[in-house]
Design an enzyme around this catalytic site. Sequence first.
Site, PDB file in Angstrom:
ATOM      1  CG  HIS A   1     -15.393  13.346   9.856  1.00 26.14           C
ATOM      2  ND1 HIS A   1     -14.545  13.522  10.891  1.00 26.14           N
ATOM      3  CD2 HIS A   1     -15.295  14.615   9.264  1.00 26.14           C
ATOM      4  CE1 HIS A   1     -14.209  14.831  11.040  1.00 26.14           C
ATOM      5  NE2 HIS A   1     -14.652  15.423   9.979  1.00 26.14           N
TER       6      HIS A   1
ATOM      7  CG  ASN B   1     -11.292  14.291   8.823  1.00 27.34           C
ATOM      8  OD1 ASN B   1     -10.716  14.562   9.787  1.00 27.34           O
ATOM      9  ND2 ASN B   1     -11.836  14.865   7.880  1.00 27.34           N
TER      10      ASN B   1
ATOM     11  CG  HIS C   1     -13.796  17.243   5.546  1.00 32.82           C
ATOM     12  ND1 HIS C   1     -12.841  18.290   5.990  1.00 32.82           N
ATOM     13  CD2 HIS C   1     -14.339  17.235   6.752  1.00 32.82           C
ATOM     14  CE1 HIS C   1     -12.428  18.143   7.455  1.00 32.82           C
ATOM     15  NE2 HIS C   1     -13.564  17.579   7.686  1.00 32.82           N
TER      16      HIS C   1
ATOM     17  CB  CYS D   1     -16.200  17.508  14.896  1.00 32.30           C
ATOM     18  SG  CYS D   1     -16.866  19.373  15.435  1.00 32.30           S
TER      19      CYS D   1
END
Length: 301
Positions: free
Chosen positions: A209, A249, A207, A240
Amino acid sequence: MALPTRVKIVEVGPRDGLQNEAATIPTDIKLTLIDMLGAAGISTIEATAFVSPKWVPQMADQSDVMRGLKRRPHVTYPALVPNMKGFEAALEAGCEEIAVFTAASESFCKKNINCSIDESFDRFAPVIEAALDRNMKVRGYISCVLGCPYEGEIKPPAVAEVARRLHQMGCYEISLGDTIGVGTPLAAKKMVEAVARLVPLKHLAAHFHDTYGQAMANLFAVMELGIATIDSSIAGLGGCPYAKGASGNVATEDVVYMLQGMGRETGVDLNKLIDASAYISGYLKRPISSKVAIAMLAKRG
Ligand code: HMG
Ligand code: MG
């Protein structure tokens, strides 16, 4: 080179992508986006988060989103759940898969969910238990796996230990989040190697970014180790709220283009994905951060 032949894309745009938007996005816009992503062949679409609306106002319509989904066969629509209150609301809204989330950094955990890492496990132990009792699948997220906005460097063994605990508690997949996108390929590899010593690779997801433009290179590096599940966000949306300056992302369009170019199966129709990208970027009146989407839209004229 042992790249996986098939890669699962977990689309997190409707949650991770949109959670950071300041202006309220109408529920029907979110639902249309989710439907377009499903039409493009994405099989896992993180739809929303059952978190406190005081903390993340953009997710305040979580129950309406979950109830309003035009569910497609073979598509799952997980949601983030931080505690039992969120779990009960998720259940009531018809949620069938959840994700709990913690961090490899104490400071980030405190800023994001107002508790220590240990306390976060205390909070979601009953959530995981209740979900598993109902045969619901539970995913686990770890933030700050390649660096923290407050603590700087995070050591791979710290990430591995949190991953081990999530896996042991019953999470079927552990998503390794480079929340602030500071990682580089060799660091990403080292981190995954450390985690894979404690949790089998097939249970791990990347995951990443793209704050520093490293996400695609980092993904390639960890796919070489065998990672075959990738989280990404349509149009590269997001960030975030508790990691200042963190951008979205890695863009789903860019990931799918790269995978298709390398002959890997994704089950995703890139043209339809571009439609979804144009739709949400048009609504937000935002330039698309996906290079692939920019190129393909320019070609369409
Ligand atoms: P808290 O203030 O410590 O909790 O927040 P509390 O239990 O003391 O409750 C405070 C208030 O919130 C109470 O309301 C509760 O009822 C309410 P009041 O009495 O003041 O009116 N409340 C809730 N309301 C709705 N849904 C709930 C809920 N729980 C309590 N589930 C809490 C703790 C976890 C709730 C809070 O810190 C929170 O919601 N944090 C969410 C943070 C967040 O969503 N961050 C973004 C997602 S994580 C991420 O993006 C990283 C990831 O992408 C991976 C990566 O990139 O690294 C996953
Ligand atoms: Mg994220």
